[in-house]
Write a protein that holds these residues in place. Structure first.
Motif, PDB file in Angstrom:
ATOM      1  N   ILE A 165      41.346  44.568  41.855  1.00  0.00           N
ATOM      2  CA  ILE A 165      40.105  44.812  41.409  1.00  0.00           C
ATOM      3  C   ILE A 165      39.374  43.382  41.525  1.00  0.00           C
ATOM      4  CG2 ILE A 165      38.868  44.796  39.093  1.00  0.00           C
ATOM      5  CD1 ILE A 165      40.795  47.136  38.387  1.00  0.00           C
ATOM      6  N   ALA A 166      40.169  42.380  41.153  1.00  0.00           N
ATOM      7  CA  ALA A 166      39.496  40.841  41.201  1.00  0.00           C
ATOM      8  C   ALA A 166      38.966  40.593  42.573  1.00  0.00           C
ATOM      9  CB  ALA A 166      40.524  39.828  40.567  1.00  0.00           C
ATOM     10  N   THR A 167      39.666  40.935  43.689  1.00  0.00           N
ATOM     11  CA  THR A 167      39.641  40.584  44.946  1.00  0.00           C
ATOM     12  C   THR A 167      38.512  41.683  45.666  1.00  0.00           C
ATOM     13  OG1 THR A 167      41.422  41.561  45.838  1.00  0.00           O
ATOM     14  CG2 THR A 167      41.571  39.216  45.118  1.00  0.00           C
ATOM     15  N   LEU A 168      38.760  42.871  45.237  1.00  0.00           N
ATOM     16  CA  LEU A 168      37.752  44.054  46.101  1.00  0.00           C
ATOM     17  C   LEU A 168      36.631  44.247  45.440  1.00  0.00           C
ATOM     18  CD1 LEU A 168      40.693  46.137  47.475  1.00  0.00           C
ATOM     19  CD2 LEU A 168      39.623  44.429  48.525  1.00  0.00           C
ATOM     20  N   GLY A 169      36.668  44.386  44.070  1.00  0.00           N
ATOM     21  CA  GLY A 169      35.684  44.618  43.334  1.00  0.00           C
ATOM     22  C   GLY A 169      34.776  45.897  43.474  1.00  0.00           C
ATOM     23  N   SER A 170      33.764  45.966  43.935  1.00  0.00           N
ATOM     24  CA  SER A 170      33.034  47.591  43.962  1.00  0.00           C
ATOM     25  C   SER A 170      33.803  48.413  45.165  1.00  0.00           C
ATOM     26  CB  SER A 170      31.548  47.296  44.268  1.00  0.00           C
ATOM     27  OG  SER A 170      31.330  46.439  45.304  1.00  0.00           O
ATOM     28  N   ALA A 171      34.459  47.724  45.854  1.00  0.00           N
ATOM     29  CA  ALA A 171      35.135  48.719  46.831  1.00  0.00           C
ATOM     30  C   ALA A 171      36.142  49.625  46.270  1.00  0.00           C
ATOM     31  CB  ALA A 171      35.955  47.917  47.886  1.00  0.00           C
ATOM     32  N   LEU A 172      36.612  49.352  45.026  1.00  0.00           N
ATOM     33  CA  LEU A 172      37.342  50.354  44.035  1.00  0.00           C
ATOM     34  C   LEU A 172      36.383  51.008  42.992  1.00  0.00           C
ATOM     35  CD1 LEU A 172      40.403  48.032  43.192  1.00  0.00           C
ATOM     36  CD2 LEU A 172      40.202  49.804  45.054  1.00  0.00           C
ATOM     37  N   ALA A 173      36.246  52.279  43.157  1.00  0.00           N
ATOM     38  CA  ALA A 173      35.287  53.008  42.504  1.00  0.00           C
ATOM     39  C   ALA A 173      35.561  52.712  40.880  1.00  0.00           C
ATOM     40  CB  ALA A 173      35.684  54.794  42.811  1.00  0.00           C
ATOM     41  N   PHE A 174      36.470  52.576  40.396  1.00  0.00           N
ATOM     42  CA  PHE A 174      37.059  52.522  39.105  1.00  0.00           C
ATOM     43  C   PHE A 174      36.761  50.819  38.681  1.00  0.00           C
ATOM     44  CE2 PHE A 174      40.926  52.684  41.298  1.00  0.00           C
ATOM     45  CZ  PHE A 174      41.488  51.409  40.930  1.00  0.00           C
ATOM     46  N   ALA A 175      36.244  49.925  39.403  1.00  0.00           N
ATOM     47  CA  ALA A 175      36.275  48.659  39.127  1.00  0.00           C
ATOM     48  C   ALA A 175      34.999  48.275  38.426  1.00  0.00           C
ATOM     49  CB  ALA A 175      36.496  47.687  40.502  1.00  0.00           C
TER      50      ALA A 175
END
Length: 331
Positions: free
Chosen positions: A46-56
């Motif tokens: 989450i910290a590195t990919l951010g919005s690339a993960l839908a639940f971030a």
């Protein structure tokens, strides 16, 4: 209250200490005075990919999925917990639900349980995500039974070392793949039989460990080619459970062996709000096993304060950790 906000996503996520308003528990929720959290691989994603993960969550955000602490207030309709109760759970750090990198957080009562009495309260936060994931994989999805042969891929990892112990507790014959002598020693200490997958082809360890029949249940915590190896290692009519299935695979072998494939996405109840009570019930059972000395969490030799969370992420990214990374928040 003080909180460590993730202010910028990326390969080197930027955190900063900020003052935030004290959260208030809504219906069915409790306010937790946070004692500890932990760093899981998904926290780093989450910290590195951010919005690339839908639940971030959108930055700035309060991360920290795992939590332990003391109930400091209760919302309307809370029946399971009262002020002063110690609790632990995997209860935030996703979109719409601030996490545990703060002095206080709000959590759904159904995601929580009383922590093991024998553990330091802050360290108890290293248990929830990994123990729930392993439990769901072996019992709710995999249907593990006494006397069966279980293979855990990544047996010395956070989820893997929980699965090895739960498999032993269930009366299974437990094997686990590892990549180093140190990790093999961990698996042996937990009651499992290590397999160095770098040195031993799948066909060879299937022959050595099962007489060529294959494993009744294979639990994949690694993904990619390891999922293919799981199909190869399972017996005819066997079961494969994976936590890492966002990839493309040839399912011909799965078809030829009439295998069943099950997926564990442990965060789903947290994200959707559905089925949260199961997590609380699992954690109550996990706490009992820890207090009965039948389950233990492997803690890395390094621990961090919550103001050191950026360094904790760098430490994990360097691959130096052996065990769960504990993060203390308050006393």
């Amino acid at each position: 209250m003080k909180a460590m906000l993730l202010e910028q996503y990326g390969p080197e996520p930027v955190f900063a200490e900020r003052d935030l308003p004290m959260p208030e528990p809504g219906p069915g929720e409790v306010l937790i005075k946070v004692a500890g959290t932990s760093l899981n691989p998904i926290d780093n994603k989450i910290a590195t990919l951010g919005s690339a993960l839908a639940f971030a969550p959108d930055a700035p955000a309060v991360l920290g999925m795992d939590v332990s602490g003391t109930v400091a207030g209760v919302g309307e309709g809370v029946t399971r917990l009262a002020e002063g109760d110690p609790v632990f759970g995997c209860a935030g750090g996703v979109r719409g639900i601030p996490g545990a990198l703060a002095e206080y957080m709000v959590a759904d009562q159904h995601l929580l349980a009383a922590p093991p009495e024998c553990m330091d309260l802050a360290d108890a936060a290293t248990l929830p995500l990994v123990s729930i994931t392993a439990w769901l994989a072996l019992f709710n999805k995999g249907g593990l039974r006494r006397g069966e042969r279980l293979l855990v891929h990544g047996g010395a990892g956070g989820v893997g070392h929980m699965a090895v112990q739960l498999g032993v507790h269930a009366g299974a014959e437990v094997y686990a793949t590892v990549s180093s002598p140190d990790k093999a020693a961990v698996v042996e200490a937990l009651g499992g039989i290590p397999i160095d997958y770098r040195e031993t082809p799948v066909a060879e360890y299937v022959a050595d460990c099962t007489g060529g029949e294959g494993f009744d249940l294979v639990f994949d915590t690694v993904g990619g080619p390891t999922l293919d190896a799981s199909f190869e290692g399972a017996r005819i009519d066997g079961r494969v459970v994976s936590t890492v299935t966002r990839s493309t695979h040839d399912l011909s072998l799965m078809h030829a062996k009439s295998l069943s494939l099950h997926v564990v996405f442990m965060l789903l109840p947290l994200i959707t709000g559905k089925g949260r009570g199961l997590h609380g019930r699992i954690l109550a059972d996990v706490a009992g096993l820890v207090d009965d000395d039948r389950l233990a969490v492997l803690l890395d030799e390094r621990s961090f304060g919550f103001r050191e969370i950026a360094e904790a992420h760098r430490y994990w990214q360097r691959g130096e950790a052996m065990g769960k990374i504990a993060v203390s928040v308050s006393g």
